[in-house]
Motif scaffolding. Sequence first.
Motif, PDB file in Angstrom:
ATOM      1  N   VAL A 149       0.836  -1.201   0.000  1.00  0.00           N
ATOM      2  CA  VAL A 149       0.000   0.000   0.000  1.00  0.00           C
ATOM      3  C   VAL A 149       0.874   1.254   0.000  1.00  0.00           C
ATOM      4  O   VAL A 149       0.624   2.205  -0.756  1.00  0.00           O
ATOM      5  CB  VAL A 149      -0.949  -0.002   1.221  1.00  0.00           C
ATOM      6  CG1 VAL A 149      -1.594   1.364   1.396  1.00  0.00           C
ATOM      7  CG2 VAL A 149      -2.017  -1.071   1.051  1.00  0.00           C
ATOM      8  N   GLN A 150       1.918   1.255   0.839  1.00  0.00           N
ATOM      9  CA  GLN A 150       2.775   2.434   0.924  1.00  0.00           C
ATOM     10  C   GLN A 150       3.510   2.668  -0.393  1.00  0.00           C
ATOM     11  O   GLN A 150       3.621   3.811  -0.860  1.00  0.00           O
ATOM     12  CB  GLN A 150       3.766   2.288   2.070  1.00  0.00           C
ATOM     13  CG  GLN A 150       4.569   3.559   2.343  1.00  0.00           C
ATOM     14  CD  GLN A 150       5.203   3.554   3.700  1.00  0.00           C
ATOM     15  OE1 GLN A 150       5.766   2.554   4.127  1.00  0.00           O
ATOM     16  NE2 GLN A 150       5.130   4.669   4.406  1.00  0.00           N
ATOM     17  N   ASN A 203      -7.285  11.691   0.902  1.00  0.00           N
ATOM     18  CA  ASN A 203      -7.036  10.624   1.881  1.00  0.00           C
ATOM     19  C   ASN A 203      -5.682   9.972   1.640  1.00  0.00           C
ATOM     20  O   ASN A 203      -4.913   9.707   2.563  1.00  0.00           O
ATOM     21  CB  ASN A 203      -8.145   9.580   1.809  1.00  0.00           C
ATOM     22  CG  ASN A 203      -8.071   8.585   2.948  1.00  0.00           C
ATOM     23  OD1 ASN A 203      -7.771   8.944   4.089  1.00  0.00           O
ATOM     24  ND2 ASN A 203      -8.334   7.331   2.661  1.00  0.00           N
ATOM     25  N   ILE A 204      -5.369   9.713   0.372  1.00  0.00           N
ATOM     26  CA  ILE A 204      -4.065   9.128   0.030  1.00  0.00           C
ATOM     27  C   ILE A 204      -2.956  10.097   0.409  1.00  0.00           C
ATOM     28  O   ILE A 204      -1.930   9.705   0.980  1.00  0.00           O
ATOM     29  CB  ILE A 204      -4.000   8.791  -1.470  1.00  0.00           C
ATOM     30  CG1 ILE A 204      -4.974   7.656  -1.799  1.00  0.00           C
ATOM     31  CG2 ILE A 204      -2.577   8.404  -1.881  1.00  0.00           C
ATOM     32  CD1 ILE A 204      -5.041   7.305  -3.271  1.00  0.00           C
ATOM     33  N   ASP A 226       2.970   8.216   6.730  1.00  0.00           N
ATOM     34  CA  ASP A 226       3.108   7.718   8.099  1.00  0.00           C
ATOM     35  C   ASP A 226       2.085   6.670   8.503  1.00  0.00           C
ATOM     36  O   ASP A 226       2.315   5.914   9.448  1.00  0.00           O
ATOM     37  CB  ASP A 226       3.022   8.891   9.086  1.00  0.00           C
ATOM     38  CG  ASP A 226       4.073   9.951   8.795  1.00  0.00           C
ATOM     39  OD1 ASP A 226       5.208   9.564   8.457  1.00  0.00           O
ATOM     40  OD2 ASP A 226       3.756  11.150   8.902  1.00  0.00           O
ATOM     41  N   LYS A 227       0.960   6.586   7.831  1.00  0.00           N
ATOM     42  CA  LYS A 227      -0.068   5.628   8.236  1.00  0.00           C
ATOM     43  C   LYS A 227      -0.754   5.017   7.009  1.00  0.00           C
ATOM     44  O   LYS A 227      -1.964   5.181   6.818  1.00  0.00           O
ATOM     45  CB  LYS A 227      -1.094   6.292   9.156  1.00  0.00           C
ATOM     46  CG  LYS A 227      -1.498   7.695   8.727  1.00  0.00           C
ATOM     47  CD  LYS A 227      -2.362   8.378   9.763  1.00  0.00           C
ATOM     48  CE  LYS A 227      -2.681   9.805   9.326  1.00  0.00           C
ATOM     49  NZ  LYS A 227      -3.500  10.523  10.317  1.00  0.00           N
ATOM     50  N   PRO A 228       0.011   4.322   6.185  1.00  0.00           N
ATOM     51  CA  PRO A 228      -0.566   3.736   4.963  1.00  0.00           C
ATOM     52  C   PRO A 228      -1.650   2.709   5.249  1.00  0.00           C
ATOM     53  O   PRO A 228      -2.533   2.495   4.413  1.00  0.00           O
ATOM     54  CB  PRO A 228       0.647   3.089   4.279  1.00  0.00           C
ATOM     55  CG  PRO A 228       1.639   2.873   5.369  1.00  0.00           C
ATOM     56  CD  PRO A 228       1.437   4.009   6.318  1.00  0.00           C
ATOM     57  N   GLU A 229      -1.599   2.062   6.457  1.00  0.00           N
ATOM     58  CA  GLU A 229      -2.610   1.060   6.773  1.00  0.00           C
ATOM     59  C   GLU A 229      -4.004   1.672   6.825  1.00  0.00           C
ATOM     60  O   GLU A 229      -5.020   0.969   6.654  1.00  0.00           O
ATOM     61  CB  GLU A 229      -2.286   0.373   8.107  1.00  0.00           C
ATOM     62  CG  GLU A 229      -2.338   1.269   9.339  1.00  0.00           C
ATOM     63  CD  GLU A 229      -1.081   2.096   9.550  1.00  0.00           C
ATOM     64  OE1 GLU A 229      -1.030   2.821  10.554  1.00  0.00           O
ATOM     65  OE2 GLU A 229      -0.150   1.987   8.733  1.00  0.00           O
TER      66      GLU A 229
END
Length: 472
Positions: A186-187, A210-211, A217-220
């Motif tokens: 995802v990152q 959002n992306i 720092d928070k790709p999850e």
Amino acid sequence: MDRRGSYISSQLIVINDKLQLLYDEIGISEDERNTRERNLYSAVSHALEQQVEEVTAEKESLYRSCHDLREQLTTMMAALQDVQDLDLSCGVGGDMEIKFPLMSAFESLTKKHEELKGLYSQRYQKAHELFENLRMFSTAMEGLDFESDIFALNPDTLSLTNTNIAALEAEVRRLSEEYERRVRIVQADANQIVSLWAQLGTSQHNIDRNILACYKDKPEMLGLTNAHLEKLSAKKNILQEEKDSRLRRLSATKAAVQHLWSKLSEDEAAVKSFDRANRGIALHVIEAYEQELARLNEKKRDHMHIFIEDARQTLQRLWDSLYFSEDEMLEFTPAWTDIFTDASLAAHESEIARLEQLLQERKPTLALIDAYRELQEDIVELEQSQQDASRLLSRGPGRRDPSRLLREEQMRKRIAKRKPKIMNDLMTTLRKWENENGRPFMVNGERFLDILREEEVAAKVTIYCLDGLMTV
């Protein structure tokens, strides 16, 4: 009657005797006495029954406590099957019935419970933590295939053996690795998307906020399910395809522009200024290059003769590489006229493309012909060197070259070794080419296979010795 029964009976007799004496002294009537005695006996009976009920309740409470301890011990022992020396015989019979007296059974069961509680609680807590991790991963990554059946069990009834705990830990590790793998995917995709937005000059209203907020720092937070990953990958692929399309479009346009800049001798400062002002692959950059190409094409029409002359030089180089005869060159009539139009340039460019394709197709055969011609040049050079008698004499201050004869010998050996192989390879290749194409392979207007055959009939392979020419 046992001792306790005799004591209670004697006490009742003593009390009754005292009451009768008191009744006599008071002068209470018989009816009154009977009434008071019935009340007394009723009170005594009630007190005894109450005591029995309290003791019975105490017994039942203690029994229930023993029963609960036994159930807990049974559960713990079933869960701790791999623990050695577990024994439930204390306080219960062989048929698992609780033994009397209950106090002794309770003490024994409590002791055994305390012994197992620490280990059971430790493993139970560990199992619950692992289950929570599994549920967390399952929720975050939906649709996972679990390798272990343990996840389907109830942790409250789960066997807490080290084997099962280890299996749970292994499953958590596997899912943790999968979780980290998806986070990395995802990152990486999100990073590439943001980079592509920047390269493509994407407008603000087309950027996913959002992306942009989560990719570092928070790709999850962008989601780790298969659907999330597929959606993000599709977005990245669309942007990448757009980038590739623009690169192809810009590359072709830019190459044409740079070619025309060179041909038309455009001002170098202006060229550099244009190049600096139009970097990247944003649409306005591509449009700027396309506008510049249109301007240069218009200018090119005013200088068409330059481009056609350049194309004719290219044609000549291709004709030479293909060993074309004069008649073959004359077949392309636009090269021999004074017409300088767009149509003439297009014809030249089309012929260049055809000859380049032909050169590529004949490349292996032409390489052998080039090697043959180089070998022939070596033979001529060797023959001329051998015919120079002065190479054996000492003349002037430089005197003779002592290594010249050695070089001649080395060249003679190289020719003798290479010529048969080159001749054989070349004749085989030419025969194959002519069979496949149904026409002779021409070099400067002559069938090259005939030239080779004539040489083969005349001499086969010729080598030169120190004494002169020798045919074998």
